[in-house]
Motif scaffolding. Structure first.
Motif, PDB file in Angstrom:
ATOM      1  N   ARG A  29       0.919  -1.312   0.162  1.00 34.83           N
ATOM      2  CA  ARG A  29       0.070   0.174   0.623  1.00 34.83           C
ATOM      3  C   ARG A  29       0.935   1.782   0.088  1.00 34.83           C
ATOM      4  O   ARG A  29       0.831   2.492  -0.491  1.00 34.83           O
ATOM      5  CB  ARG A  29      -0.953  -0.017   1.015  1.00 34.83           C
ATOM      6  CG  ARG A  29      -1.459   1.389   1.342  1.00 34.83           C
ATOM      7  CD  ARG A  29      -2.967   1.311   0.268  1.00 34.83           C
ATOM      8  NE  ARG A  29      -3.853   3.211   0.730  1.00 34.83           N
ATOM      9  CZ  ARG A  29      -3.812   3.584   0.135  1.00 34.83           C
ATOM     10  NH1 ARG A  29      -2.298   4.024  -1.045  1.00 34.83           N
ATOM     11  NH2 ARG A  29      -4.895   4.195   0.048  1.00 34.83           N
ATOM     12  N   ILE A  44      -3.891  -5.647  -1.663  1.00 34.99           N
ATOM     13  CA  ILE A  44      -3.032  -4.541  -1.219  1.00 34.99           C
ATOM     14  C   ILE A  44      -2.794  -4.503   0.062  1.00 34.99           C
ATOM     15  O   ILE A  44      -3.670  -4.472   0.663  1.00 34.99           O
ATOM     16  CB  ILE A  44      -3.911  -3.405  -1.494  1.00 34.99           C
ATOM     17  CG1 ILE A  44      -4.551  -3.309  -3.046  1.00 34.99           C
ATOM     18  CG2 ILE A  44      -3.450  -2.249  -0.970  1.00 34.99           C
ATOM     19  CD1 ILE A  44      -5.066  -2.038  -3.052  1.00 34.99           C
ATOM     20  N   GLU A  46      -1.646  -3.749   4.526  1.00 37.41           N
ATOM     21  CA  GLU A  46      -0.711  -2.611   4.863  1.00 37.41           C
ATOM     22  C   GLU A  46       0.010  -3.330   5.928  1.00 37.41           C
ATOM     23  O   GLU A  46      -0.590  -4.484   6.677  1.00 37.41           O
ATOM     24  CB  GLU A  46      -2.045  -1.460   4.917  1.00 37.41           C
ATOM     25  CG  GLU A  46      -2.634  -0.697   3.314  1.00 37.41           C
ATOM     26  CD  GLU A  46      -3.785   0.000   4.307  1.00 37.41           C
ATOM     27  OE1 GLU A  46      -3.021   1.148   4.596  1.00 37.41           O
ATOM     28  OE2 GLU A  46      -4.203  -0.077   3.536  1.00 37.41           O
ATOM     29  N   THR A  51      -6.791  -5.112   1.523  1.00 38.46           N
ATOM     30  CA  THR A  51      -7.707  -5.629   0.470  1.00 38.46           C
ATOM     31  C   THR A  51      -7.555  -5.899  -0.352  1.00 38.46           C
ATOM     32  O   THR A  51      -6.298  -6.445  -0.747  1.00 38.46           O
ATOM     33  CB  THR A  51      -7.620  -3.609   0.260  1.00 38.46           C
ATOM     34  OG1 THR A  51      -7.204  -2.732   1.400  1.00 38.46           O
ATOM     35  CG2 THR A  51      -8.914  -3.305  -0.291  1.00 38.46           C
ATOM     36  N   ILE A  67      -8.845   3.865  -1.414  1.00 41.21           N
ATOM     37  CA  ILE A  67      -8.468   2.633  -2.460  1.00 41.21           C
ATOM     38  C   ILE A  67      -9.514   2.976  -3.168  1.00 41.21           C
ATOM     39  O   ILE A  67     -10.875   2.732  -2.183  1.00 41.21           O
ATOM     40  CB  ILE A  67      -8.241   1.343  -1.972  1.00 41.21           C
ATOM     41  CG1 ILE A  67      -7.193   1.611  -1.045  1.00 41.21           C
ATOM     42  CG2 ILE A  67      -8.510   0.606  -2.838  1.00 41.21           C
ATOM     43  CD1 ILE A  67      -6.494   0.442  -0.096  1.00 41.21           C
TER      44      ILE A  67
END
Length: 75
Positions: A29, A44, A46, A51, A67
């Motif tokens: 991310r 994605i 983090e 995500t 996003i």
């Protein structure tokens, strides 16, 4: 203008919508910038969350660095 982001790795994930295991691109991310487009299927990642962008969606980073998911046409 959206730029296609390149994944740093891939991970095999079961995609319920496709009822199959697919190779998902893994994106950090922190490395995504405003305007970047992430082609689904993708993760994605983090520090506190991930995500999931299924095969039926693409994601992009908007001007506030959110996003946003967009359903692919014909999906």
């Amino acid at each position: 203008m959206k730029r296609a982001a390149s994944p740093k790795a891939t991970r095999r994930v079961f995609d319920a919508g496709e009822a199959a295991r697919l190779d998902y691109g893994v994106h950090d991310r922190k490395s995504l910038r405003t305007g970047d487009r992430v082609k689904g299927p993708a993760l994605i990642v983090e520090a506190q969350t991930t995500t999931v962008v299924t095969a039926r969606f693409d994601a992009y980073i908007d001007s506030l660095r959110n996003i946003a998911l967009m359903r692919k046409t014909g999906a």
